[in-house]
Design a protein around this motif. Structure first.
Motif, PDB file in Angstrom:
ATOM      1  N   ALA A   1       0.834  -1.202   0.000  1.00 38.64           N
ATOM      2  CA  ALA A   1       0.000   0.000   0.000  1.00 38.64           C
ATOM      3  C   ALA A   1       0.874   1.260   0.000  1.00 38.64           C
ATOM      4  CB  ALA A   1      -0.915  -0.016   1.218  1.00 38.64           C
ATOM      5  N   TYR A   2       1.954   1.232   0.764  1.00 37.84           N
ATOM      6  CA  TYR A   2       2.835   2.397   0.826  1.00 37.84           C
ATOM      7  C   TYR A   2       3.523   2.631  -0.519  1.00 37.84           C
ATOM      8  CZ  TYR A   2       6.225   5.765   2.574  1.00 37.84           C
ATOM      9  OH  TYR A   2       6.964   6.909   2.770  1.00 37.84           O
ATOM     10  N   GLU A   3       3.916   1.560  -1.158  1.00 38.88           N
ATOM     11  CA  GLU A   3       4.536   1.699  -2.491  1.00 38.88           C
ATOM     12  C   GLU A   3       3.541   2.286  -3.488  1.00 38.88           C
ATOM     13  OE1 GLU A   3       7.794  -1.981  -2.297  1.00 38.88           O
ATOM     14  OE2 GLU A   3       5.749  -2.345  -2.996  1.00 38.88           O
ATOM     15  N   LEU A   4       2.271   1.915  -3.363  1.00 41.67           N
ATOM     16  CA  LEU A   4       1.254   2.499  -4.240  1.00 41.67           C
ATOM     17  C   LEU A   4       1.077   3.985  -3.966  1.00 41.67           C
ATOM     18  CD1 LEU A   4      -1.575  -0.188  -4.453  1.00 41.67           C
ATOM     19  CD2 LEU A   4      -0.195   0.707  -6.323  1.00 41.67           C
ATOM     20  N   LEU A   5       1.108   4.355  -2.692  1.00 47.17           N
ATOM     21  CA  LEU A   5       1.020   5.767  -2.341  1.00 47.17           C
ATOM     22  C   LEU A   5       2.148   6.553  -3.001  1.00 47.17           C
ATOM     23  CD1 LEU A   5      -0.021   8.176  -0.650  1.00 47.17           C
ATOM     24  CD2 LEU A   5       1.366   7.326   1.248  1.00 47.17           C
ATOM     25  N   MET A   6       3.358   6.042  -2.899  1.00 46.79           N
ATOM     26  CA  MET A   6       4.502   6.710  -3.515  1.00 46.79           C
ATOM     27  C   MET A   6       4.388   6.736  -5.040  1.00 46.79           C
ATOM     28  SD  MET A   6       6.427   7.747  -1.020  1.00 46.79           S
ATOM     29  CE  MET A   6       4.851   8.105  -0.214  1.00 46.79           C
ATOM     30  N   GLU A   7       3.858   5.645  -5.596  1.00 46.89           N
ATOM     31  CA  GLU A   7       3.687   5.565  -7.048  1.00 46.89           C
ATOM     32  C   GLU A   7       2.647   6.578  -7.524  1.00 46.89           C
ATOM     33  OE1 GLU A   7       1.525   2.467 -10.042  1.00 46.89           O
ATOM     34  OE2 GLU A   7       2.993   1.585  -8.673  1.00 46.89           O
ATOM     35  N   HIS A   8       1.518   6.648  -6.825  1.00 43.38           N
ATOM     36  CA  HIS A   8       0.473   7.606  -7.209  1.00 43.38           C
ATOM     37  C   HIS A   8       0.984   9.044  -7.137  1.00 43.38           C
ATOM     38  CE1 HIS A   8      -2.763   4.457  -5.930  1.00 43.38           C
ATOM     39  NE2 HIS A   8      -2.343   4.271  -7.164  1.00 43.38           N
TER      40      HIS A   8
ATOM     41  N   PRO B   1       3.727   8.934  17.474  1.00 43.13           N
ATOM     42  CA  PRO B   1       5.081   8.696  16.945  1.00 43.13           C
ATOM     43  C   PRO B   1       5.075   8.148  15.521  1.00 43.13           C
ATOM     44  CG  PRO B   1       4.934   7.940  19.208  1.00 43.13           C
ATOM     45  CD  PRO B   1       3.535   8.280  18.793  1.00 43.13           C
ATOM     46  N   ALA B   2       4.189   7.181  15.256  1.00 42.87           N
ATOM     47  CA  ALA B   2       4.116   6.608  13.910  1.00 42.87           C
ATOM     48  C   ALA B   2       3.632   7.654  12.915  1.00 42.87           C
ATOM     49  CB  ALA B   2       3.187   5.397  13.903  1.00 42.87           C
ATOM     50  N   PHE B   3       2.665   8.469  13.331  1.00 38.22           N
ATOM     51  CA  PHE B   3       2.155   9.526  12.443  1.00 38.22           C
ATOM     52  C   PHE B   3       3.244  10.530  12.097  1.00 38.22           C
ATOM     53  CE2 PHE B   3       0.121  13.783  12.067  1.00 38.22           C
ATOM     54  CZ  PHE B   3      -0.501  13.577  10.840  1.00 38.22           C
ATOM     55  N   LYS B   4       4.005  10.946  13.101  1.00 42.03           N
ATOM     56  CA  LYS B   4       5.109  11.882  12.860  1.00 42.03           C
ATOM     57  C   LYS B   4       6.106  11.300  11.868  1.00 42.03           C
ATOM     58  CE  LYS B   4       5.048  13.973  17.496  1.00 42.03           C
ATOM     59  NZ  LYS B   4       5.801  14.119  18.756  1.00 42.03           N
ATOM     60  N   GLU B   5       6.435  10.026  12.072  1.00 36.02           N
ATOM     61  CA  GLU B   5       7.394   9.368  11.181  1.00 36.02           C
ATOM     62  C   GLU B   5       6.863   9.321   9.749  1.00 36.02           C
ATOM     63  OE1 GLU B   5       9.385   4.938  10.406  1.00 36.02           O
ATOM     64  OE2 GLU B   5       8.156   5.297  12.196  1.00 36.02           O
ATOM     65  N   GLY B   6       5.583   8.923   9.610  1.00 34.03           N
ATOM     66  CA  GLY B   6       4.994   8.810   8.281  1.00 34.03           C
ATOM     67  C   GLY B   6       4.872  10.143   7.578  1.00 34.03           C
ATOM     68  N   LEU B   7       4.450  11.186   8.298  1.00 37.39           N
ATOM     69  CA  LEU B   7       4.308  12.509   7.691  1.00 37.39           C
ATOM     70  C   LEU B   7       5.667  13.073   7.307  1.00 37.39           C
ATOM     71  CD1 LEU B   7       2.426  14.778   6.848  1.00 37.39           C
ATOM     72  CD2 LEU B   7       2.560  15.696   9.174  1.00 37.39           C
ATOM     73  N   THR B   8       6.661  12.843   8.138  1.00 41.98           N
ATOM     74  CA  THR B   8       8.023  13.306   7.836  1.00 41.98           C
ATOM     75  C   THR B   8       8.548  12.643   6.568  1.00 41.98           C
ATOM     76  OG1 THR B   8       8.502  13.716  10.177  1.00 41.98           O
ATOM     77  CG2 THR B   8      10.384  13.440   8.702  1.00 41.98           C
ATOM     78  N   LYS B   9       8.356  11.327   6.450  1.00 43.23           N
ATOM     79  CA  LYS B   9       8.794  10.605   5.251  1.00 43.23           C
ATOM     80  C   LYS B   9       8.055  11.104   4.012  1.00 43.23           C
ATOM     81  CE  LYS B   9       9.329   6.150   5.349  1.00 43.23           C
ATOM     82  NZ  LYS B   9       9.029   4.714   5.579  1.00 43.23           N
ATOM     83  N   LEU B  10       6.781  11.415   4.180  1.00 45.52           N
ATOM     84  CA  LEU B  10       5.991  11.915   3.053  1.00 45.52           C
ATOM     85  C   LEU B  10       6.495  13.280   2.597  1.00 45.52           C
ATOM     86  CD1 LEU B  10       3.587  11.354   1.208  1.00 45.52           C
ATOM     87  CD2 LEU B  10       2.091  12.335   2.951  1.00 45.52           C
ATOM     88  N   ILE B  11       6.814  14.139   3.548  1.00 47.28           N
ATOM     89  CA  ILE B  11       7.380  15.449   3.198  1.00 47.28           C
ATOM     90  C   ILE B  11       8.728  15.274   2.510  1.00 47.28           C
ATOM     91  CG2 ILE B  11       8.273  17.616   4.142  1.00 47.28           C
ATOM     92  CD1 ILE B  11       6.161  17.357   6.365  1.00 47.28           C
ATOM     93  N   ASP B  12       9.525  14.324   3.002  1.00 51.37           N
ATOM     94  CA  ASP B  12      10.814  14.030   2.361  1.00 51.37           C
ATOM     95  C   ASP B  12      10.608  13.660   0.893  1.00 51.37           C
ATOM     96  OD1 ASP B  12      12.198  14.490   4.700  1.00 51.37           O
ATOM     97  OD2 ASP B  12      12.337  12.372   5.260  1.00 51.37           O
ATOM     98  N   LYS B  13       9.609  12.825   0.634  1.00 51.64           N
ATOM     99  CA  LYS B  13       9.330  12.391  -0.742  1.00 51.64           C
ATOM    100  C   LYS B  13       8.902  13.571  -1.607  1.00 51.64           C
ATOM    101  CE  LYS B  13       8.546   9.522  -4.142  1.00 51.64           C
ATOM    102  NZ  LYS B  13       9.666   8.823  -4.833  1.00 51.64           N
ATOM    103  N   ILE B  14       8.051  14.423  -1.066  1.00 50.61           N
ATOM    104  CA  ILE B  14       7.602  15.605  -1.821  1.00 50.61           C
ATOM    105  C   ILE B  14       8.784  16.503  -2.137  1.00 50.61           C
ATOM    106  CG2 ILE B  14       6.189  17.702  -1.668  1.00 50.61           C
ATOM    107  CD1 ILE B  14       4.204  16.041   0.044  1.00 50.61           C
ATOM    108  N   ASP B  15       9.676  16.665  -1.170  1.00 55.44           N
ATOM    109  CA  ASP B  15      10.893  17.459  -1.407  1.00 55.44           C
ATOM    110  C   ASP B  15      11.748  16.832  -2.503  1.00 55.44           C
ATOM    111  OD1 ASP B  15      10.191  19.290   0.513  1.00 55.44           O
ATOM    112  OD2 ASP B  15      11.538  18.521   2.062  1.00 55.44           O
ATOM    113  N   GLN B  16      11.873  15.502  -2.471  1.00 56.50           N
ATOM    114  CA  GLN B  16      12.677  14.800  -3.482  1.00 56.50           C
ATOM    115  C   GLN B  16      12.113  14.999  -4.880  1.00 56.50           C
ATOM    116  OE1 GLN B  16      12.818  10.705  -2.229  1.00 56.50           O
ATOM    117  NE2 GLN B  16      13.869  11.188  -0.300  1.00 56.50           N
ATOM    118  N   LEU B  17      10.795  15.136  -4.966  1.00 55.86           N
ATOM    119  CA  LEU B  17      10.148  15.350  -6.265  1.00 55.86           C
ATOM    120  C   LEU B  17      10.257  16.807  -6.720  1.00 55.86           C
ATOM    121  CD1 LEU B  17       6.899  13.207  -5.737  1.00 55.86           C
ATOM    122  CD2 LEU B  17       8.859  12.640  -7.196  1.00 55.86           C
TER     123      LEU B  17
END
Length: 417
Positions: free
Chosen positions: A106-113, A139-155
């Motif tokens: 599911a996470y890979e699909l999120l990144m793919e979309h 804690p899990a939410f913070k980690e997930g949101l941080t990773k998502l922001i990282d991905k947006i920055d990478q794009l």
């Protein structure tokens, strides 16, 4: 040893950069630039691709298109396109997207979309689902949101973080208060992460809660209805630092002439006030009112005309009758809630909805497993048809671009005899 040496070199370089006068100035200027950018009004530029990423808050707007409509009419002269990849029940780990097989996860699909949407700006609306896990889930939410922001920055895209919306009704007032307290805790966490990462944050929790005291904004206390999205669009505009869509027009009538100021212009200043013609330079198209919500506060053009002789006056726009009101009502001010501009924006809204429908079924077709998933050996040939829908989507975006700007219109106020 190699790793330690590299770290040491990088650390020394960073030390020198920050403590050399020009390096310190560079760091300070960059921080100042980020702060000024966040404090200035939000702006979309030519060529931007805006992606709406989150849970049902974004997906359910497929029915109305108010958020996209609000933004696309704000910059009618710029080539900006939009993709809505919101998914009901989703969280920052894309848990709701596991519809094909594993892998992809599911996470890979999120990144793919997200990657395939090719964003330059991403509006991120998560936290509503995660808040159900309480403080233990932070804690899990913070980690997930941080990773998502990282991905947006990478794009290479800009992230705009939104708070969750409140729960407006539940089994009991106690339940509402408890759930909203947790949603506010998650909203505060999002705001803190946004501040730490230098991202724009928009609080939609409190404004929605405030408006809900006057108007029913949800279907079930959780999901916004049409009036909810209408109000959310204007709340989001305000939260992004965008000014009002219109400014009131005042036309002062005297014995000899009529006078006004921008954005209105009298077409025949010396004409009889009982047959007044004028234009209004509209900056943006209005947002269409939700169906059946005649009592809802609108965002239409307000026209005040003091000095009229006693009687009733009819306003037409481009020869189309709009409203009839008394001289006293015109003096107080009349909000224009229908007419050619509303007909134009309604047509625009239908095009936005059609475009979004095509995109929805392109990126998540009902029989995904057979076309894109583990059984694609059976119907994978239809994937080409999905790709070809991009041509129609692009054509519709071209049509949207043609009608998203306001037109010059002639207003005429005539005394009824």
């Amino acid at each position: 040893m190699r790793k330690r040496k590299v770290v040491a070199i990088l650390g020394y370089s960073l030390f020198m950069l920050l403590y050399r006068p020009h390096g310190l100035a560079f760091a300070q200027n960059k921080l100042q630039s980020v702060t000024e950018s966040l404090n200035s009004p939000f702006e979309l530029k030519n060529g931007d691709r805006v992606v709406f990423l989150g849970n049902s808050l974004f997906e359910n707007d497929f029915q109305y298109g108010y958020i996209e409509l609000a933004l696309t009419t704000r910059w009618p002269d710029r080539d900006v396109t939009y993709r809505n990849i919101g998914w009901t029940g989703d969280n920052v780990f894309g848990v709701a997207r596991s519809t094909i097989t594993n892998p992809p996860t599911a996470y890979e699909l999120l990144m793919e979309h997200l990657t395939k949407a090719q964003p330059t700006v991403v509006l991120v609306a998560y936290g509503g689902i995660e808040a159900q896990d309480g403080e233990a889930g932070l804690p899990a939410f913070k980690e997930g949101l941080t990773k998502l922001i990282d991905k947006i920055d990478q794009l290479g895209a800009k992230a705009v973080l939104l708070s969750p919306i409140p729960i407006l009704s539940a089994d009991s007032a106690e339940s509402v208060a408890k759930r909203n307290a947790m949603l506010e805790l998650y909203a505060a966490t999002i705001a803190k992460i946004a501040s730490e990462r230098g991202k724009r944050y928009v609080d939609i929790f409190k404004p929605i809660q405030e408006v809900s005291k006057k108007i029913a904004l949800t279907e079930n206390g959780i999901h916004l209805n049409e009036a909810g999205y209408y109000n959310l669009a204007s709340i989001l505009e305000k939260g992004l630092g965008l000014g009002p869509r219109t400014e009131p027009v005042a036309i002062m009538i005297s014995k000899n002439a009529a006078e006004t100021t921008n954005p209105a212009k009298i077409l025949d200043p010396g004409a009889n006030a009982t047959d007044l013609k004028f234009t209004i330079k509209e900056r943006y198209l209005p947002l269409p009112l939700p169906s059946g919500e005649s009592g809802l506060p609108g965002l239409g053009q307000v026209v005040k005309i003091p000095g009229l002789k006693k009687g009733f006056y009819t306003l037409t726009i481009d020869n189309s009758e709009v409203i009839t009101a008394s001289a006293k009502q015109w003096e107080k001010g009349i909000e224009i809630r229908q007419g050619p501009s509303f007909e134009q924006v309604h047509e625009l809204q239908q095009m936005v909805l059609k475009k979004n429908d095509l995109f929805f079924f392109q990126y998540r077709p009902p029989n995904t497993t057979y076309i894109l998933g583990m059984r694609s050996h059976e119907q994978g040939r239809h994937a080409k048809g999905l790709e070809e829908q991009s041509l129609i989507i692009k054509w519709l975006e071209g049509q949207i671009a043609l009608i998203r700007a306001p037109k010059s219109r002639v207003y005429q106020l005539t005394l009824l005899k």
